[in-house]
Write a protein that holds these residues in place. Sequence first.
Motif, PDB file in Angstrom:
ATOM      1  N   VAL A   1      28.360  36.348  20.212  1.00 40.36           N
ATOM      2  CA  VAL A   1      27.257  35.076  19.232  1.00 40.36           C
ATOM      3  C   VAL A   1      26.453  34.226  19.386  1.00 40.36           C
ATOM      4  O   VAL A   1      26.380  34.433  20.518  1.00 40.36           O
ATOM      5  N   VAL A   2      25.689  34.867  18.330  1.00 37.00           N
ATOM      6  CA  VAL A   2      24.557  33.605  18.138  1.00 37.00           C
ATOM      7  C   VAL A   2      25.117  33.003  16.681  1.00 37.00           C
ATOM      8  O   VAL A   2      25.131  33.436  15.747  1.00 37.00           O
ATOM      9  N   LEU A   3      24.401  31.612  17.520  1.00 34.28           N
ATOM     10  CA  LEU A   3      24.707  30.560  16.479  1.00 34.28           C
ATOM     11  C   LEU A   3      23.311  29.943  16.041  1.00 34.28           C
ATOM     12  O   LEU A   3      22.661  29.980  16.838  1.00 34.28           O
ATOM     13  N   ILE A   4      22.839  30.672  14.900  1.00 33.84           N
ATOM     14  CA  ILE A   4      21.316  29.328  14.516  1.00 33.84           C
ATOM     15  C   ILE A   4      22.093  28.436  14.287  1.00 33.84           C
ATOM     16  O   ILE A   4      22.898  27.837  12.807  1.00 33.84           O
ATOM     17  N   SER A   5      21.162  26.998  14.638  1.00 35.53           N
ATOM     18  CA  SER A   5      22.162  25.848  13.334  1.00 35.53           C
ATOM     19  C   SER A   5      20.717  25.818  13.307  1.00 35.53           C
ATOM     20  O   SER A   5      19.589  25.361  13.424  1.00 35.53           O
ATOM     21  N   LEU A   6      20.597  25.256  11.817  1.00 33.17           N
ATOM     22  CA  LEU A   6      19.637  25.066  10.943  1.00 33.17           C
ATOM     23  C   LEU A   6      18.579  24.402  10.284  1.00 33.17           C
ATOM     24  O   LEU A   6      19.392  23.134   9.905  1.00 33.17           O
ATOM     25  N   GLU A   7      18.179  23.490  11.119  1.00 37.70           N
ATOM     26  CA  GLU A   7      17.362  22.175  11.083  1.00 37.70           C
ATOM     27  C   GLU A   7      17.294  21.309   9.493  1.00 37.70           C
ATOM     28  O   GLU A   7      17.047  22.490   8.479  1.00 37.70           O
ATOM     29  N   SER A   8      18.367  20.660   8.947  1.00 42.19           N
ATOM     30  CA  SER A   8      18.004  20.069   7.497  1.00 42.19           C
ATOM     31  C   SER A   8      18.097  20.992   6.269  1.00 42.19           C
ATOM     32  O   SER A   8      17.937  21.087   5.933  1.00 42.19           O
ATOM     33  N   THR A   9      19.038  21.761   6.932  1.00 42.94           N
ATOM     34  CA  THR A   9      19.156  23.333   6.089  1.00 42.94           C
ATOM     35  C   THR A   9      20.397  22.512   4.967  1.00 42.94           C
ATOM     36  O   THR A   9      21.604  22.832   5.084  1.00 42.94           O
ATOM     37  N   GLN A  10      20.069  22.200   3.896  1.00 46.07           N
ATOM     38  CA  GLN A  10      21.664  21.961   2.391  1.00 46.07           C
ATOM     39  C   GLN A  10      21.596  22.992   1.892  1.00 46.07           C
ATOM     40  O   GLN A  10      20.628  24.139   1.499  1.00 46.07           O
TER      41      GLN A  10
ATOM     42  N   ALA B   1      25.487  32.572  22.159  1.00 41.09           N
ATOM     43  CA  ALA B   1      24.018  31.822  22.733  1.00 41.09           C
ATOM     44  C   ALA B   1      23.393  31.184  21.267  1.00 41.09           C
ATOM     45  O   ALA B   1      23.672  31.639  20.000  1.00 41.09           O
ATOM     46  N   LYS B   2      23.314  29.401  21.584  1.00 38.71           N
ATOM     47  CA  LYS B   2      22.888  29.116  20.237  1.00 38.71           C
ATOM     48  C   LYS B   2      22.052  28.580  20.483  1.00 38.71           C
ATOM     49  O   LYS B   2      20.884  27.729  20.859  1.00 38.71           O
ATOM     50  N   PHE B   3      20.943  29.319  19.388  1.00 38.04           N
ATOM     51  CA  PHE B   3      19.586  28.152  18.577  1.00 38.04           C
ATOM     52  C   PHE B   3      19.630  27.425  17.827  1.00 38.04           C
ATOM     53  O   PHE B   3      19.755  27.350  16.667  1.00 38.04           O
ATOM     54  N   ILE B   4      18.827  26.878  18.335  1.00 40.72           N
ATOM     55  CA  ILE B   4      18.372  25.648  17.323  1.00 40.72           C
ATOM     56  C   ILE B   4      17.457  24.709  16.739  1.00 40.72           C
ATOM     57  O   ILE B   4      16.264  25.106  17.699  1.00 40.72           O
ATOM     58  N   THR B   5      17.037  25.157  15.830  1.00 39.02           N
ATOM     59  CA  THR B   5      15.636  25.026  15.022  1.00 39.02           C
ATOM     60  C   THR B   5      14.839  23.653  14.819  1.00 39.02           C
ATOM     61  O   THR B   5      15.543  23.344  14.625  1.00 39.02           O
TER      62      THR B   5
ATOM     63  N   ILE C   1      26.255  33.451  13.467  1.00 37.46           N
ATOM     64  CA  ILE C   1      26.529  32.293  12.738  1.00 37.46           C
ATOM     65  C   ILE C   1      25.230  31.844  11.932  1.00 37.46           C
ATOM     66  O   ILE C   1      25.320  31.003  13.220  1.00 37.46           O
ATOM     67  N   MET C   2      25.098  31.514  11.356  1.00 35.03           N
ATOM     68  CA  MET C   2      24.249  30.208  10.949  1.00 35.03           C
ATOM     69  C   MET C   2      24.744  29.460   9.855  1.00 35.03           C
ATOM     70  O   MET C   2      25.580  29.766   8.862  1.00 35.03           O
TER      71      MET C   2
END
Length: 412
Positions: free
Chosen positions: A34-43, A189-193, A253-254
Amino acid sequence: DSDELTEVLNYVNGQQGKMGVQGEYFGKAKGKNVVLISLESTQNFVIDYKVNGQEVTPFLNDLKEDSYYFSNFYHNTGQGKTSDSEFLLDNSMYGMSRGAVFTTNANNEYNATPEIIKEEGYTPVSFHGNNDSFWNRDIMYKSLGYDHFFSKSEYDVNEENSVNYGLKDIPFFEQSMPMIKDLDKPYYAKFITLTHHYPFILNKDEDVMIDPAETGDGTVDRYFQTMRYQDEAVKKFMEMMKEQGEYEDTIFIMYGDHYGISDNHNRAMGDLMDKEIRTFEEAQFQEVPLIIHIPGEEGKEMKTVGSQVDLKPTILNLLGIESGNDVQFGVDLFAKDREDIAIFRDGTVVTDKYVYAAKDGTCYDKETEEEIDGEACAPLKEQAEKELEYSDKVVHGDLLRFLDQNQDIEEK
Ligand code: GP9
Ligand code: MN
């Protein structure tokens, strides 16, 4: 005490379909990374949106066509911003009404996703190009069950490759690749931009891929440029995952972590959208994109109304993991008869029919966008208050300490 937990468990069990509801995709991604991407400030409004005739998120726009794209998905964060979204993601519980649960309740007992899937043989890790102590992550991640936090000190960060809070997204993903390759599989794995963060600054010509908007409000105008940069970074990351053979066995998962443009910028946003920004529009601006990409699966737009609190049950169900005796305030987004609802941290509620704006107490018809009699929203307001109160009770009372003793509750 444990009686209070019983009350909460009765609530989450009693809510039609809250606990243990399994969507039709239960087990669809069993055993996958599982790859999670937390997209900073993304509306979500940036999706398919153009500025000066140019797409702001060309890559995400394409990716969503081959993914489950949730177009009515909201954040539930409060003052804890990114950290609140992380808390929601891993616990299916709400952050605090004030302050950040990551800083105030880091030593609580949790039953977070990293901990749960470690039992199933997963390696749970987080990647982020800022200091490990920001938002108290170094402490909180231990309570949530992360095996390792790849933070600033493990990256090569210099003046060249950083801006604002830290490492820029493109070098962040590039430098993360060898770290991913080294992980024991399957991984979570969580990636935080980070680059697309207020005040939305780029410091090199090569990072600027789109002209600013022209509202005259610098924050809003630059927002699209850092958004475009982040989109490019995610594109490069997906290419690298393919090149390095990590793509096929992974689900992606983004999601947007929270808003980037606050209501201080309503004038400029109103100009851009060509409408007056009422509390209805403000609530709609809290939509963030959610893209679930499963290689080999066809794309589909999912219109169910949901929010970050639903991510944990959705992910666990995709992996075919029974959540059992757990306190979850969210529901699997793929579940057929799930209630279409998003409850914001301030008590605002969005459903498929109504928008209740807590800020000024206005009730709107979702479809016509017209203000309507408050009676229609009264039960929603009450439901939100109750749900937030129960979630707060768990955190304030550190109630998950008593979870095992209540094993019998879920059987009922
Ligand atoms: C900081 C980053 C941004 O490490 O996650 O935090 P935010 O201000 O968005 O909560
Ligand atoms: Mn953030």
